[in-house]
Enzyme design. Structure first.
Site, PDB file in Angstrom:
ATOM      1  N   TYR A 204       0.851  -1.197   0.000  1.00  0.00           N
ATOM      2  CA  TYR A 204       0.000   0.000   0.000  1.00  0.00           C
ATOM      3  C   TYR A 204       0.887   1.248   0.000  1.00  0.00           C
ATOM      4  CZ  TYR A 204      -3.436   3.397   1.780  1.00  0.00           C
ATOM      5  OH  TYR A 204      -4.257   4.484   1.979  1.00  0.00           O
ATOM      6  N   LEU A 205       0.689   2.117  -0.973  1.00  0.00           N
ATOM      7  CA  LEU A 205       1.421   3.383  -1.032  1.00  0.00           C
ATOM      8  C   LEU A 205       0.576   4.461  -0.360  1.00  0.00           C
ATOM      9  CD1 LEU A 205       2.800   3.245  -4.701  1.00  0.00           C
ATOM     10  CD2 LEU A 205       3.891   2.480  -2.583  1.00  0.00           C
ATOM     11  N   GLU A 289      -2.089  -1.343 -13.936  1.00  0.00           N
ATOM     12  CA  GLU A 289      -2.982  -2.042 -14.855  1.00  0.00           C
ATOM     13  C   GLU A 289      -2.956  -1.378 -16.217  1.00  0.00           C
ATOM     14  OE1 GLU A 289      -7.100  -1.906 -13.752  1.00  0.00           O
ATOM     15  OE2 GLU A 289      -7.041   0.206 -13.249  1.00  0.00           O
ATOM     16  N   ARG A 293      -8.791  -0.132 -24.193  1.00  0.00           N
ATOM     17  CA  ARG A 293      -9.946   0.517 -24.815  1.00  0.00           C
ATOM     18  C   ARG A 293      -9.717   2.020 -24.805  1.00  0.00           C
ATOM     19  NH1 ARG A 293     -11.930   2.881 -20.297  1.00  0.00           N
ATOM     20  NH2 ARG A 293     -11.900   1.695 -18.348  1.00  0.00           N
ATOM     21  N   VAL A 296     -12.544   7.119 -20.780  1.00  0.00           N
ATOM     22  CA  VAL A 296     -13.519   8.199 -20.603  1.00  0.00           C
ATOM     23  C   VAL A 296     -12.832   9.553 -20.753  1.00  0.00           C
ATOM     24  CG1 VAL A 296     -15.165   9.258 -19.002  1.00  0.00           C
ATOM     25  CG2 VAL A 296     -14.923   6.777 -19.063  1.00  0.00           C
ATOM     26  N   ARG A 339     -15.934  15.272 -14.925  1.00  0.00           N
ATOM     27  CA  ARG A 339     -17.002  14.319 -15.218  1.00  0.00           C
ATOM     28  C   ARG A 339     -18.243  14.728 -14.422  1.00  0.00           C
ATOM     29  NH1 ARG A 339     -14.707   8.133 -15.213  1.00  0.00           N
ATOM     30  NH2 ARG A 339     -12.630   8.523 -16.112  1.00  0.00           N
TER      31      ARG A 339
END
Length: 448
Positions: A204-205, A289, A293, A296, A339
């Protein structure tokens, strides 16, 4: 000659409309698919033709593969663009599309499958020389193995779903007691969300930033990056605001990160658009990760590099070469995206309903990606995103000022939205200074 005869857009809302616009400029007719809840949606109204594919629940419409393929066949489409969300990172769907003689406008099924498994993705990136967050080498088989790993790595640790995303199946453990409590919960959540209870562990950072690199790769081996985006402003692992470039990086760090990303994907033989996501802390990057695709937040990249990413996706899928090299890419100015979602700005409770009035801001350097119109209905069945407000300016300070002005002009009446929250964020001294991390927004919201 058109790149494709006709493209079916396997999505809805603003991203379906976004893809339509590029297709129209390329002279390619489009097919809109829709559920019965979206019969009067803007992406349906503006398409060249439309096909109803089922009732409101996504699994019976936008996730209904036989219905999507049938719509493509009866309409004469020869390509499918999945947008983002829904089936965009479903390797089986991409494989089925290609098996039916249609072009899938995205990466190969093999790369989607590899990168969709977070453990496999990390293993692949490790072999390609990409730095990783310290953690397990693969799936952790049981609690005993988790305890043993924790004693070596030290706490705190993150338990993460191997097939996960969006924070589902992710649990923090600050000590052995929390590890034992979190272990069955993380696995149960992963099983419920993804049908796979496999879990891996990472260190965990404490205060990292979330920085991602946009990459384009053609089928002829050319790979370029289009700079980075800072997506650290998140609530419950969901991004609310993004900017390009990151206020935390120097030009040298940007070039080094981009070179790492392009070298890795060139060796992987990747094709189409992709995004490598990293955590950045204390001058070091660690891969977490890859999204196979369109993102957004792709508009902020488009604003600073001057390319239409959807156009490039379509060209690549048609077998064309990228018409430029890395040395031709010029990043200009700064861009920010907010957003806007149909949620209460304080409680974040969903707020579907009829939009009685909608005024989109304008002026220099302002872009609005939205499928809203006065009288449109935001249904309760899908993602709550209703608009993306993007600004571009010569400097970050100018972009912040422009976003402040654009948010003040924007009006969405009839439903609650997160517009007031974004107005608070851009006024915050930490944001204006570019001094924030992935947990800053959670702390900021808690002080409201």
């Amino acid at each position: 000659m058109a790149l494709f005869r006709k493209i079916l857009i396997a999505n809805r809302g603003e991203i379906a409309l976004r893809i339509q616009r590029t297709c129209r400029e390329l002279g390619i007719p489009t097919v809109a698919v829709h559920s019965t809840a979206d019969s009067n949606a803007m992406h349906v109204r503006l398409a060249d033709e439309s096909v109803c594919i089922g009732p409101p629940p996504a699994k019976e419409s936008y996730l209904n593969v036989p219905a999507l393929l049938s719509a493509a066949m009866i309409s004469g489409a020869d390509a499918i663009h999945p947008g983002y969300g829904f089936l965009s990172e479903n390797a089986d769907f991409a494989e089925t599309v290609e098996a039916h003689g249609l072009a899938f406008i995205g990466p190969s099924p093999e790369h989607i499958r590899t990168m969709g498994d977070k453990v496999a993705a990390k293993a692949a990136m490790a072999t390609l020389g990409v730095p990783l967050v310290e953690g397990s080498e693969g799936v952790v088989p049981d609690l005993a193995a988790a305890r043993a790993l924790a004693s070596r790595l030290g706490y705190p640790l993150l338990l993460k779903a191997a097939s996960g995303g969006g924070g589902r199946g992710m649990k923090l453990a600050a000590d052995v007691a929390e590890l034992e409590e979190a272990w069955p919960v993380a696995r149960a959540e992963a099983r419920a969300a993804f049908g796979n209870d496999a879990v891996y562990i990472e260190k965990y950072l404490e205060r990292p930033r979330h920085v991602e690199v946009q990459v384009l790769a053609d089928v002829h081996g050319r790979v370029v990056h289009l700079g980075e985006r800072d997506c650290s402003l998140q609530r419950r692992h969901q991004k609310l605001l993004e900017e390009a470039g990151s206020p935390a990086l120097s030009a040298e760090q940007r070039d080094a990160l981009g070179a790492t990303a392009t070298a890795a994907l060139a060796r992987l033989g990747y094709r189409n658009a992709g995004t490598l996501e990293f955590l950045y802390q204390d001058g070091r990057f660690a891969f977490i990760e890859m999204n196979t695709r369109l993102q957004v937040e792709h508009p902020v990249t488009e604003m600073v590099c001057g390319l239409d990413l959807v156009r490039e996706q379509i060209r690549i899928a048609a077998g064309e070469r990228l018409g430029y090299r890395q040395s031709d890419i010029r990043l200009s100015g700064h861009a920010i995206e907010c957003r806007i979602t149909a949620e209460d700005p304080e409680t974040f409770q969903p707020s579907p309903g009829r939009v009685t009035a909608f005024h989109a801001p304008g002026g220099p350097g302002v872009r609005v990606d939205s499928a809203l119109y006065a009288g449109s209905v935001v249904p309760p069945y899908y993602d709550s995103l209703v608009a993306k407000l993007i600004v571009h300016a010569p400097t970050r300070a100018d972009a912040v000022a422009r976003m402040r002005r654009a948010l003040a002009e924007c009006a969405i009446v009839g439903i609650s939205t997160t517009l007031p929250l974004h107005q608070r964020i851009v006024e915050a001294p930490d944001f204006q200074a570019g001094d924030y991390d992935i947990r800053w927004l959670e702390r900021f919201v808690a002080t409201a």
